[in-house]
Write a protein that holds these residues in place. Structure first.
Motif: not given
Lengths: 327, 327, 327
Positions: C184-186, C188-189, C191, C194, C196-200, C202, C223-224
């Motif tokens: 996975d790329g590094f 995080f958003v 918030c 919440e 640091l929310v992980k950016v999936p 995909i 990320k995409f």
């Protein structure tokens, strides 16, 4: 859990006790955080001053210390506190893998490989054709050793490490997890028609005795002949050693450093963390490279260099001071 | 392939739709490259200006956006486009391994290990004696977990990673491939007779909850006590964390960085990529280290430092400007 | 051990012999260390001067060389000594694994995976659902390939490497040991509630044809869309390539370097060892980044930059000279 009496530990260290020697010790801790069942180490006056407030049951101190053990506690006096610490920690080292048989049934070992007595091979290990593993070698799970390798007696290889074909590892050497020994060197010939043509690397890696190689270290095989790591070298995690490097005995290379191809280190060279050494550079016996340096030219024996480009440390420190002054 | 209607995605995001909500979305793309079956994300005015030319079927925009969806397309308005993006991507995440049984028959799990319900263990995994894996843990193929480890509920360990003996991993933590948790710290005592004597490292590594550890990261075990990674820390690929480091909660450490032994990071410290931190340095809460820096002395809470040696960023930037001027 | 006569090697190289062509050669060596059964390579006048003292049996020299083979020895004259060296070394390359069956019985291959003819899969390998491995692929022991990957014909993957789900590897590509493709790329958003929310992530990684990827290299998935490594790129050990990077064809990236997220390299870019490239930086076609540099802004096509911050090499070298003068 392992337990030893203060008396037993003292005997093991050839030390002299002072205080309550019958107490049982079950692990080690720092002076500040040790618990009443732990041993601690007071190697200098600064640490000795922490003893009255420490909860440790027993402390190892220098033979000339005048510290008082105090009620219900003990001191062990030794020639070298640091060396004694190593020996005590060894006593308490936990078991990493309880090998139920010497060779796990899921290991795949080529029928032509020779495996010495007391050598232990974990689950999922692959050992290729013609390999020789001497006696008392420990190969933890999921290690891969390709064809024709030699691994000397007493060597330990932690999980996930890869030893490519025809490499030689000496005696009592430790290779940590996910290291890669003997991948192809990084060499290409630029051709007008074919583009970048790969230089095959048919040499190997030869690692000496009593070496320690950190986790995820990569040591590339030579184009021909050998990339060599001398006896007693200690290499930290995530270090890159290029093809055809010759690293002399007793060198210390700290983490995240990189030696490009054909670098030569003399005996007892120390490389600080995060340093890069340009290809074909020679660094003389006993030289020191400060952390984070970029070495782009040869370093004389005994010199200390620092910075990028790496210059004599005195020159770099003067330059650094001048940057700070300008603020 | 997963498919969701615009209406379903909007409900999932607690958003408001504008435009054609019945269309089916099957993946996500950037505004410039998205296809007519994809969703995209327009988090600011600059991205919104790409919408008329984008082929995307639907875009997620800020709740205050005045963008027009246009014919046959749709917008989903939300409080936070970035957070909505995370949730949408999660919907479309592909399956990495179709586990047919929770525990693959080729995994080797010591009979004394405790494995929680819904925990999945892939092919070729080794789990040592006395390990505790709570429920809903996912261990991908060819991972090695040595004796006595604890892995908390919801944690995911990707292929090839090694967890050495007696380490503790918290809840909902992600450890990427070929990481090495708990290799021996890099410590030797120089002795006149014996040469460099290895300091046994009998401590462990303790990793908190909601941590993410990158691929090929190495975190060494402590001499005694623990190397600690606090809750919610995010560590990028190829980072080295030395023995006895204490990393506070919510720290971010970018790729190729290295923390030497006994470094202490406060809460919420950010370390840029390719940085090196000298041993025993302390970096205060909320401090920032710019990319490529070499930190050789303590950093106060809230400060931003840069360069090698790392100085206040304003000082380093002034120095950099002076180099450019001299050209 | 493989053996070839001087005559056979000469025919293989389309060269011209001078001297004793019936002698048998069994390996290669450098002019200084070669043994009387070895071939060596004298690519320039400096090396040619070593010939009289060299013990090598035969040397490859330029077609215009006027060197004398001397008694009992031979020369092979060719158009390009470097290219001839590659071809000779290839002849002597030892076998890494003697695969007794194409697919080792301990490999775990999902029933839905498609495996081409002559493809070899070693012990302990995992190949997930829906993977396509074309013909003549070699997967060494303990590699993990998760679901949905495509691996093109002639590609070689060395032990311990991990290919995450849905990645694509081209034809004749080499991936060295313990590399990680598609973690996975590094991202995080941040918030307010919440944290640091992980950016999936995909997207995937797409690697071209004739690429070489070093040991312990990490290439993160997008990320995409895709992180892309162009045809004929050569990447050295321990390099980090962040999510969504686009690396053009024929790039060379030396060891311990790092590209942060969304970096774009043009065609034929050369990055020296230990360099860091800031996220979103673009480096133009044919540009060169000197070793140990920190690139924080775009580099024009054809430029050579050096230092941290990376400036035109002439500027940096002038600055370095000024530091030395001040000593």
């Amino acid at each position: 859990m392992k337990k030893f009496s203060v008396h037993e530990i003292c005997t093991h260290l050839h030390g002299i006790t002072d205080g309550k020697t019958s107490a049982m010790v079950s692990s080690a801790g720092s002076p500040e955080t040790a618990q009443p069942y732990q041993i601690t180490f007071l190697g200098n006056k600064k640490f000795e001053r922490l003893w009255p407030k420490s909860k440790a049951l027993v402390a190892v101190v220098d033979k000339n210390s005048v510290l008082d053990p105090g009620p219900g506690r003990a001191l062990i006096k030794v020639d070298s506190v640091e060396l004694a610490m190593c020996r005590v920690l060894e006593l308490f080292r936990p078991v990493a893998v309880r090998f139920e048989n010497n060779i796990h049934h899921s290991a795949v070992i080529h029928k032509s490989a020779e495996i010495g007595s007391q050598t232990k091979i974990g689950a999922g290990v692959y050992v290729g054709a013609g390999c020789i593993l001497e006696h008392n070698v420990t190969i933890y799970p999921n290690v891969t050793v390709l064809d024709g390798c030699f691994i000397g007696s007493g060597t330990v290889i932690w999980p996930g490490t890869v030893i490519r074909e025809n490499c030689r590892i000496g005696l009592r050497t430790i290779i940590h997890s996910n290291a890669v020994i003997g991948a192809d060197g990084f060499g290409f010939v630029k051709c007008p028609v074919e583009g970048l043509v790969k230089v095959p690397h048919i040499g190997n890696v030869v690692i000496g005795d009593d070496v320690e190689i950190g986790a995820a270290v990569c040591i590339d095989r030579a184009k021909f002949a050998s990339t060599v790591i001398g006896n007693s070298c200690k290499i930290d995690n995530l270090v890159q050693i290029g093809h055809n490097c010759i690293v002399g005995e007793h060198c210390i290379i700290a983490g995240n450093s990189g030696l490009a191809g054909s670098v030569k280190l003399g005996r007892g060279v120390v490389i600080g963390g995060g340093s890069s050494i340009k290809d074909h550079v020679t660094i003389g016996d006993g030289a020191t490279v400060g952390g984070g340096s970029g070495v782009i030219s040869d370093v004389c024996a005994g010199d200390t260099v620092l910075g990028y480009p790496a210059l004599k440390a005195t020159v770099t420190l003067k330059h650094w001071a001048s940057i700070k002054e300008k603020k």
